[in-house]
Design a protein around this motif. Structure first.
Motif, short mmCIF file in Angstrom:
data_model
loop_
_atom_site.label_atom_id
_atom_site.label_comp_id
_atom_site.label_asym_id
_atom_site.label_seq_id
_atom_site.Cartn_x
_atom_site.Cartn_y
_atom_site.Cartn_z
N GLY A 1 0.80 -1.22 0.00
CA GLY A 1 0.00 0.00 0.00
C GLY A 1 0.82 1.27 0.00
N GLY A 2 0.13 2.39 -0.20
CA GLY A 2 0.75 3.69 -0.14
C GLY A 2 1.65 3.99 -1.33
N VAL A 3 2.21 5.20 -1.29
CA VAL A 3 3.14 5.61 -2.34
C VAL A 3 4.37 4.71 -2.36
N ALA A 4 4.78 4.23 -1.19
CA ALA A 4 5.91 3.30 -1.13
C ALA A 4 5.60 2.03 -1.91
N GLY A 5 4.36 1.57 -1.82
CA GLY A 5 3.97 0.38 -2.57
C GLY A 5 4.00 0.63 -4.07
N ILE A 6 3.55 1.82 -4.49
CA ILE A 6 3.61 2.16 -5.91
C ILE A 6 5.06 2.18 -6.39
N SER A 7 5.95 2.75 -5.56
CA SER A 7 7.36 2.82 -5.96
C SER A 7 8.00 1.43 -6.01
N THR A 8 7.51 0.50 -5.21
CA THR A 8 8.00 -0.88 -5.28
C THR A 8 7.61 -1.51 -6.62
N ILE A 9 6.37 -1.25 -7.05
CA ILE A 9 5.89 -1.79 -8.32
C ILE A 9 6.67 -1.19 -9.49
#
Length: 279
Positions: A37-45
């Motif tokens: 989740g979160g922006v951190a999750g987007i950056s992981t993707i």
């Protein structure tokens, strides 16, 4: 506490909390492709798909989201939240070369989620946020009128679903574990291991019970007005908040005074005031 010192401590909480979030992200979550989740999750993707640097991606997303939040919601999010928005991606960049703590995705999800929760809890203690999805959820809430909690869950759910499609279903499930660990740890940081009990005592001998509690437990009480649901007769209810280790002594004291008293105990997750936390 003087206002200047309080503000300094709040800024310190924001910076320290952002560091813990970044550390957990780089040593537990990112190496195991856990986009919880979160922006951190987007950056992981985006790291997994395009190889983009997560810290840069977080800056690219966080700063516009902060600006949109201020413009659309018409709310002053404060300088501390802006500091969190800036410093979190900075710490992600500064800690990006650290070695992964574990190759086990389950351990990564659990301890990464706990680390992120610890950091966010500290940031919240500083009365700030790190921006990102929380602001996007508030915008969604404004235009759709979905409850804020549902808005956050929808956005985080979309990120977790995307991670399951990009990486694997298993890693998507690990992301859910990470989200759960984060939410529970935030609760722990916010309210701590509170072991207090809120006790409601329904008795015909209110004055005797009250005096016994004063004498034997050394706790204050509040007398509430109520009415019997069946008889509709007026009843008085004694409310008393005690520490966990005082609960047995309280019930024994009440039973000595009035063996027929009706006692209800509830967990009290946050107790502020004399004899407990002062703030």
């Amino acid at each position: 506490m003087p206002p200047a010192l309080r503000h300094t401590m709040e800024f310190a909480f924001v910076i320290l909390g952002s560091f813990f979030v970044a550390l957990a992200f780089n040593v537990f979550l990112l190496p195991n492709n856990i986009a919880s989740g979160g922006v951190a999750g987007i950056s992981t993707i985006t790291k997994g798909v395009f190889g983009w640097e997560p810290g840069i991606v977080q800056w690219i997303l966080n700063i516009p989201l902060f600006i949109i939040g201020v413009v659309i919601l018409g709310k002053n999010f404060g300088i501390k939240s802006f500091v969190g928005t800036i410093t979190l991606p900075l710490f992600v960049l500064l800690t990006s070369n650290l070695e992964p703590a574990t190759p086990d995705p389950l351990l990564g999800a659990i301890f990464g989620g706990m680390g992120v929760g610890l950091g966010l809890g500290i940031v919240f203690r500083g009365r700030a946020s790190t921006g990102g999805i929380d602001l996007a959820a508030q915008v969604l809430h404004k235009f759709t009128h979905f409850p804020l909690g549902i808005s956050v869950a929808l956005l985080d759910g979309m990120i977790v679903l995307t991670s399951a499609l990009v990486f694997s279903l298993e890693e998507g499930l690990y992301a859910l574990i990470g989200l759960f660990a984060t939410s529970r740890t935030i609760d722990f940081v916010q309210v701590g291991l509170n072991t207090s009990k809120n006790v409601m005592i329904i008795t015909e001998q209110v004055d005797d019970v009250r005096q016994a509690i004063f004498k034997e437990i050394d706790r204050g009480v509040t007398v509430l007005s109520g009415a019997g649901g069946y008889t509709d007769q007026e009843r008085r209810v004694v409310m008393c908040v005690v520490q966990q280790n005082e609960f047995t002594k309280l019930t024994q004291t009440v039973k000595v005074v009035d063996p027929g008293a009706f006692v209800v105990a509830m967990n009290a997750t946050e107790v502020l005031g004399e004899g407990f936390k002062t703030g």
